[in-house]
Design an enzyme around this catalytic site. Structure first.
Site, PDB file in Angstrom:
ATOM      1  CB  CYS A  77      -0.939  -0.001   1.199  1.00 20.86           C
ATOM      2  SG  CYS A  77      -2.038  -1.415   1.156  1.00 20.86           S
ATOM      3  CG  HIS A  99      -3.302   3.256   1.995  1.00 21.47           C
ATOM      4  ND1 HIS A  99      -3.675   2.848   0.744  1.00 21.47           N
ATOM      5  CD2 HIS A  99      -3.400   2.162   2.802  1.00 21.47           C
ATOM      6  CE1 HIS A  99      -3.976   1.561   0.780  1.00 21.47           C
ATOM      7  NE2 HIS A  99      -3.817   1.123   2.018  1.00 21.47           N
ATOM      8  CG  ASN A 107      -6.701  -1.080   0.697  1.00 16.43           C
ATOM      9  OD1 ASN A 107      -5.960  -0.573  -0.156  1.00 16.43           O
ATOM     10  ND2 ASN A 107      -6.248  -1.607   1.810  1.00 16.43           N
TER      11      ASN A 107
HETATM   12  O1  UT7 Z   1      -3.971  -1.453   3.339  1.00 17.88           O
HETATM   13  C1  UT7 Z   1      -3.037  -2.255   3.977  1.00 17.88           C
HETATM   14  C2  UT7 Z   1      -3.081  -2.115   5.431  1.00 17.88           C
HETATM   15  N1  UT7 Z   1      -4.288  -2.678   5.937  1.00 17.88           N
HETATM   16  C3  UT7 Z   1      -4.975  -2.035   6.860  1.00 17.88           C
HETATM   17  O2  UT7 Z   1      -4.626  -0.955   7.220  1.00 17.88           O
HETATM   18  C4  UT7 Z   1      -6.166  -2.755   7.461  1.00 17.88           C
HETATM   19  C5  UT7 Z   1      -6.094  -2.695   8.966  1.00 17.88           C
HETATM   20  N2  UT7 Z   1      -7.140  -3.450   9.623  1.00 17.88           N
HETATM   21  C6  UT7 Z   1      -8.450  -3.074   9.581  1.00 17.88           C
HETATM   22  O3  UT7 Z   1      -8.801  -2.108   8.921  1.00 17.88           O
HETATM   23  C7  UT7 Z   1      -9.429  -3.838  10.444  1.00 17.88           C
HETATM   24  O4  UT7 Z   1      -8.718  -4.668  11.314  1.00 17.88           O
HETATM   25  C8  UT7 Z   1     -10.437  -4.684   9.608  1.00 17.88           C
HETATM   26  C9  UT7 Z   1     -11.406  -3.764   8.890  1.00 17.88           C
HETATM   27  C10 UT7 Z   1      -9.704  -5.580   8.642  1.00 17.88           C
HETATM   28  C11 UT7 Z   1     -11.288  -5.556  10.574  1.00 17.88           C
HETATM   29  O5  UT7 Z   1     -11.947  -4.735  11.517  1.00 17.88           O
HETATM   30  P1  UT7 Z   1     -11.818  -5.043  13.085  1.00 17.88           P
HETATM   31  O6  UT7 Z   1     -12.632  -4.031  13.779  1.00 17.88           O
HETATM   32  O7  UT7 Z   1     -10.359  -5.102  13.417  1.00 17.88           O
HETATM   33  O8  UT7 Z   1     -12.510  -6.443  13.192  1.00 17.88           O
HETATM   34  P2  UT7 Z   1     -11.910  -7.821  13.739  1.00 17.88           P
HETATM   35  O9  UT7 Z   1     -10.974  -8.422  12.753  1.00 17.88           O
HETATM   36  O10 UT7 Z   1     -11.426  -7.635  15.144  1.00 17.88           O
HETATM   37  O11 UT7 Z   1     -13.215  -8.682  13.806  1.00 17.88           O
HETATM   38  C12 UT7 Z   1     -14.292  -8.379  14.722  1.00 17.88           C
HETATM   39  C13 UT7 Z   1     -15.419  -9.359  14.505  1.00 17.88           C
HETATM   40  C14 UT7 Z   1     -14.961 -10.814  14.495  1.00 17.88           C
HETATM   41  O12 UT7 Z   1     -15.970 -11.588  15.073  1.00 17.88           O
HETATM   42  P3  UT7 Z   1     -15.851 -12.067  16.604  1.00 17.88           P
HETATM   43  O13 UT7 Z   1     -14.582 -12.842  16.707  1.00 17.88           O
HETATM   44  O14 UT7 Z   1     -15.836 -10.796  17.422  1.00 17.88           O
HETATM   45  O15 UT7 Z   1     -17.087 -12.880  16.793  1.00 17.88           O
HETATM   46  C15 UT7 Z   1     -14.882 -11.145  13.030  1.00 17.88           C
HETATM   47  O16 UT7 Z   1     -15.060 -12.524  12.789  1.00 17.88           O
HETATM   48  O17 UT7 Z   1     -16.012  -9.134  13.207  1.00 17.88           O
HETATM   49  C16 UT7 Z   1     -16.032 -10.366  12.479  1.00 17.88           C
HETATM   50  N3  UT7 Z   1     -15.895 -10.056  11.072  1.00 17.88           N
HETATM   51  C17 UT7 Z   1     -16.936  -9.745  10.277  1.00 17.88           C
HETATM   52  N4  UT7 Z   1     -18.246  -9.646  10.521  1.00 17.88           N
HETATM   53  C18 UT7 Z   1     -19.054  -9.306   9.505  1.00 17.88           C
HETATM   54  C19 UT7 Z   1     -14.763 -10.002  10.324  1.00 17.88           C
HETATM   55  N5  UT7 Z   1     -15.053  -9.675   9.052  1.00 17.88           N
HETATM   56  C20 UT7 Z   1     -16.391  -9.516   9.009  1.00 17.88           C
HETATM   57  C21 UT7 Z   1     -17.276  -9.173   7.975  1.00 17.88           C
HETATM   58  N6  UT7 Z   1     -18.588  -9.057   8.257  1.00 17.88           N
HETATM   59  N7  UT7 Z   1     -16.851  -8.909   6.717  1.00 17.88           N
END
Ligand code: UT7
Length: 332
Positions: free
Chosen positions: A116, A256, A286
């Protein structure tokens, strides 16, 4: 001898027509519009559809757009640098392929792999070529066909990414406006959290790697999120400090577009009015190396000569950084 400054003198962009909406993703994986919008800010992304089309097929129209605006031809390009992690092939470089398709017969070119941050890294290298005095027209592109490496059964990643390409032309500045400073970083220990396991020399492609879905992008979101908030905000803040600037001096932050929450944190740390932040994540998702030049492409008419803008990125590697640009032209 007077120091040469590299200026951005034209911007081009391309996004594919097909829109992959949150509603369509709801039919593909267990997700919902509300979760995607509140956690990331994304509503839809563009996807390059069609057989036999790769990243270079988005680079070409983006560069053609830029050449048309600047009133020059492909043979005028001295060098092309493409930041990408989704090259058409492992080799030759996508820059070489795109130059061939464009008819850029006098150009040499190469790709930069910095995920990125690919556009920021490429911009810094391109600016250095101009500053050396050896080259007069360097095209810098950020382009990724992320749909080629996204697992559309993995809800944690498939909702994030889209396809696109953005390009800028660098030329020696007519005055002192241009790329003023760049603060770039990398930390390979971050590879654990964001990578593609197979297809490289470490783990060449095999039936097993395909069966194990190891040719898709893997991301452990939370550690990347934490590192991104700190990395992007610190780099942008430090860049302002070492140039004796505050948020009030900055016309635009061009971040970004990985997650709206990371962008908000960066703007906040810089003491920047939210209205000065370019945002297109809701429409394009993204697009990895393409996010920053696609913002410049969309906002070009609102940029004025002398505007100080900060470009900031964080991505796989980890790679991150911020670049200070004084905008060099008015449109019209
Ligand atoms: O561009 C390159 C660099 N990348 C980034 O900068 C991305 C950085 N990371 C992020 O932006 C975030 O971590 C994400 C958007 C990828 C994820 O958001 P989060 O708030 O960190 O969610 P999480 O991974 O902690 O997941 C929370 C919950 C989980 O469920 P449980 O374990 O709490 O029951 C996931 O399984 O959300 C669940 N989950 C979803 N639910 C509905 C994960 N993906 C989804 C989804 N829809 N698509």
């Amino acid at each position: 001898m007077q120091k040469i400054t590299a200026a951005i003198t034209a911007v081009g962009g391309y996004v594919p027509e097909y829109k992959l909406t949150n509603a369509v993703l709801e039919t593909m994986v267990d997700t919902n519009d509300e979760w995607i919008k509140s956690r990331t800010g994304i509503q839809e992304r563009r996807i390059l559809k069609g057989e036999g089309l790769g990243t270079s097929d988005m680079v070409v129209p983006a560069v053609q757009d830029l050449l048309k605006k600047r009133g020059i031809g492909p043979e005028d390009i001295d060098c092309m640098i493409v930041g990408t992690v989704t090259p058409d092939m492992v080799f030759p470089a996508t820059a070489n392929i795109a130059c061939d398709k464009l008819g850029a017969k006098n150009a040499w070119g190469f790709d930069i792999s910095a995920a990125c941050s690919g556009f920021l890294y490429s911009l810094t290298v391109g600016a250095t070529l101009i500053e050396s005095g050896r080259y007069k027209k360097v095209v810098v592109v950020g382009a990724d066909k992320m749909s080629a490496i996204v697992d559309y059964t993995d809800r944690a990643t498939c909702i994030l990414f889209g396809d696109g390409a953005g390009a800028v032309l660098l030329e020696p500045s007519a005055d002192s406006h241009g790329i003023k400073d760049s603060l770039l970083k990398s930390d390979g220990s971050g590879r654990e959290f964001l990578h593609m396991k197979a297809g490289g020399s470490l783990k060449p492609a095999s039936h097993q790697t395909v069966d194990a879905k190891e040719h898709f992008a893997f991301q452990d979101g939370q550690p990347v999120f934490k590192a991104a908030v700190k990395g992007m905000a610190d780099a942008s803040f430090d860049l302002l400090q070492r140039n004796n600037l505050t948020g009030d001096d900055i016309a635009w932050l061009v971040p970004h577009q990985a997650n709206k929450r990371i962008i908000d944190a960066t703007a906040n740390r810089m003491g920047l009015d939210p209205n000065k932040v370019m945002l297109n994540i809701e429409r394009f998702g993204n697009t990895t190396a393409a996010t920053i030049p696609l913002c410049l492409w969309e906002w070009e008419k609102q940029l004025h000569k002398g505007d100080k803008i900060v470009l900031a990125a964080f991505g796989g590697g980890f790679t991150w950084g911020a670049t200070l640009v004084e905008w060099a032209y008015n449109t019209e």
